[in-house]
Design an enzyme around this catalytic site. Sequence first.
Site, PDB file in Angstrom:
ATOM      1  N   SER A  33      -3.499 -25.560 -40.394  1.00 54.52           N
ATOM      2  CA  SER A  33      -2.044 -25.452 -40.232  1.00 54.52           C
ATOM      3  C   SER A  33      -1.608 -25.462 -38.774  1.00 54.52           C
ATOM      4  O   SER A  33      -0.420 -25.550 -38.484  1.00 54.52           O
ATOM      5  CB  SER A  33      -1.545 -24.160 -40.888  1.00 54.52           C
ATOM      6  OG  SER A  33      -2.008 -23.035 -40.155  1.00 54.52           O
ATOM      7  N   PRO A  64       1.563 -29.243 -39.089  1.00 54.82           N
ATOM      8  CA  PRO A  64       1.297 -28.265 -40.157  1.00 54.82           C
ATOM      9  C   PRO A  64       0.310 -28.727 -41.228  1.00 54.82           C
ATOM     10  O   PRO A  64      -0.218 -27.906 -41.970  1.00 54.82           O
ATOM     11  CB  PRO A  64       2.676 -28.030 -40.772  1.00 54.82           C
ATOM     12  CG  PRO A  64       3.467 -29.251 -40.435  1.00 54.82           C
ATOM     13  CD  PRO A  64       2.959 -29.699 -39.107  1.00 54.82           C
ATOM     14  N   PHE A  65       0.059 -30.052 -41.328  1.00 55.31           N
ATOM     15  CA  PHE A  65      -0.873 -30.552 -42.341  1.00 55.31           C
ATOM     16  C   PHE A  65      -2.010 -31.316 -41.664  1.00 55.31           C
ATOM     17  O   PHE A  65      -2.399 -32.401 -42.080  1.00 55.31           O
ATOM     18  CB  PHE A  65      -0.131 -31.415 -43.365  1.00 55.31           C
ATOM     19  CG  PHE A  65       0.932 -30.646 -44.094  1.00 55.31           C
ATOM     20  CD1 PHE A  65       0.598 -29.782 -45.127  1.00 55.31           C
ATOM     21  CD2 PHE A  65       2.256 -30.749 -43.719  1.00 55.31           C
ATOM     22  CE1 PHE A  65       1.576 -29.041 -45.782  1.00 55.31           C
ATOM     23  CE2 PHE A  65       3.239 -30.012 -44.374  1.00 55.31           C
ATOM     24  CZ  PHE A  65       2.900 -29.155 -45.410  1.00 55.31           C
ATOM     25  N   GLU A 103       3.597 -34.181 -42.544  1.00 52.33           N
ATOM     26  CA  GLU A 103       4.287 -34.393 -43.831  1.00 52.33           C
ATOM     27  C   GLU A 103       3.477 -33.918 -45.022  1.00 52.33           C
ATOM     28  O   GLU A 103       2.333 -34.327 -45.218  1.00 52.33           O
ATOM     29  CB  GLU A 103       4.625 -35.881 -43.999  1.00 52.33           C
ATOM     30  CG  GLU A 103       5.413 -36.181 -45.271  1.00 52.33           C
ATOM     31  CD  GLU A 103       5.960 -37.597 -45.317  1.00 52.33           C
ATOM     32  OE1 GLU A 103       6.596 -37.949 -46.332  1.00 52.33           O
ATOM     33  OE2 GLU A 103       5.760 -38.356 -44.348  1.00 52.33           O
ATOM     34  N   LYS A 142      11.893 -38.998 -43.574  1.00 50.80           N
ATOM     35  CA  LYS A 142      12.536 -40.281 -43.293  1.00 50.80           C
ATOM     36  C   LYS A 142      13.628 -40.035 -42.266  1.00 50.80           C
ATOM     37  O   LYS A 142      14.597 -39.329 -42.524  1.00 50.80           O
ATOM     38  CB  LYS A 142      13.135 -40.910 -44.561  1.00 50.80           C
ATOM     39  CG  LYS A 142      12.141 -41.715 -45.367  1.00 50.80           C
ATOM     40  CD  LYS A 142      11.636 -42.893 -44.588  1.00 50.80           C
ATOM     41  CE  LYS A 142      10.376 -43.467 -45.187  1.00 50.80           C
ATOM     42  NZ  LYS A 142       9.700 -44.374 -44.236  1.00 50.80           N
ATOM     43  N   ARG A 169       0.782 -21.115 -42.939  1.00 51.43           N
ATOM     44  CA  ARG A 169       0.257 -19.766 -43.119  1.00 51.43           C
ATOM     45  C   ARG A 169      -1.261 -19.755 -43.273  1.00 51.43           C
ATOM     46  O   ARG A 169      -1.921 -18.878 -42.715  1.00 51.43           O
ATOM     47  CB  ARG A 169       0.901 -19.127 -44.361  1.00 51.43           C
ATOM     48  CG  ARG A 169       0.322 -17.764 -44.698  1.00 51.43           C
ATOM     49  CD  ARG A 169       1.034 -17.121 -45.875  1.00 51.43           C
ATOM     50  NE  ARG A 169       0.394 -15.857 -46.257  1.00 51.43           N
ATOM     51  CZ  ARG A 169       0.815 -15.069 -47.246  1.00 51.43           C
ATOM     52  NH1 ARG A 169       1.896 -15.415 -47.951  1.00 51.43           N
ATOM     53  NH2 ARG A 169       0.180 -13.948 -47.530  1.00 51.43           N
TER      54      ARG A 169
END
Length: 445
Positions: free
Chosen positions: A30, A227-228, A245, A261, A39
């Site tokens: 993360s 975050p990903f 995303e 987008k 988290r």
Amino acid sequence: MNKIEIKYHKNSCFYGEFLKNNDWFVFLDSCNDISGFGRYDILSSNPHTKITTFGNLIKVREGHSTSCFHDSPLDVIKKYFNPKSVDNGLPFNNGMIGFFGYDAFEKNSKNKKVPDIAVGFYDWAIVVDHLNKVSWLTFETKTDFISRIIKLCNHSDVAINYNTKYTFTNFKNNTSRNKYIKDVAAIKNYITNGDCYQVNYSQNFEAKYEGDPWDIYKDLRDINPAPFSSYLKFDDNYVISSSPERFISIKNNILETKPIKGTLKRLKDPELDLNQISLLKNDEKNIAENLMIVDLLRNDISKCCELNSVKVKKLFDIETYASVHHMVTTIVGKLKPNISSADTLKACFPGGSITGAPKKRAMEIINELEDRERNIYCGSIGYFDKNNNMDTNICIRTITLNDNTLNFSAGGGVVYDSVPIDEYYESLQKVSIFIKFFSNGDYKW
């Protein structure tokens, strides 16, 4: 399932230092320690079963046994992945972790080095909870291997080693500026003729590298946290993802997707940078682009959700990252009974935000114009827990590394109002940090 509390580290790369050389090491990151995103972080290795696919050619490895055959990838995966209630409060206990390339469920696949699908079935994991500042080791059986992991996790002498002894050479853009502009114009013509409303078109970059991909990842996450993010080691292939995303998550039977987008670059001046957010919020083209994909994804997830449960939770939200601002919408729905996370992924795959609308025709146009296989780009990385929870990203800002060559791609949604040269520069801006990093600052546009 069992779980044991282990020593908490804010930077989960600590655990990767002693797992990185293990078989099929996976790290879902993360980047909370740098950015405050997310988290949980999840790390594991040494899956008991490994599945790779090239089209419908399936390779299954269980221990020292290997079998190869032709079949439906999803059917094979579902034979090994049987969700059941094992909830102990963690997002992942045991189950499946891996990636699904853009062409994951196509029957035919050309000769390629990177599989269309690579998933491992893991019976243990380190789960780091940054909200509560606690780390857990979750496992089925306490083996000698698990005992060693516990000891290493709690060992005070282990440290994160930063080694910059890697090099990049021969950086190149495989899609010329003229081709990109010409193809965007062709897409606009398709839109004018009524073939589609939007097409996500992309270009590809590559470079030679020497060094350890793990060292590359640790430095890249510092300059471009997302975050990903993830780091995956599958045989001789490595995947580094800095994706902002989410594709699909399922938690307690609530499905969520967050299409991106609309993009504007960050500016150094704080006041001007704030103005970029305002411009993005009120830009008619980006709003229209986002809305088209929201409608597509509402339709996609409705196949898996209960009637009238699909709702738009946040519309045209703005999220800020190291080099860009993104327009993001959050859509949720209640999962139908007896629908598995694997079925949900297949029903919505690939993500509408990286295809266009309508999806089938947009993908045909992509295949015609891009003149290459996307491989992992615009596919998905994530976990599928046996309690039927899942979380997956969209593989943008994602790099594959093998045979001392790295590849990544970037693109954007083309609509009726698109200006070809603007689309070209927007696609470059999305990976500007990658371009600078892998070209040693030499590539100019």
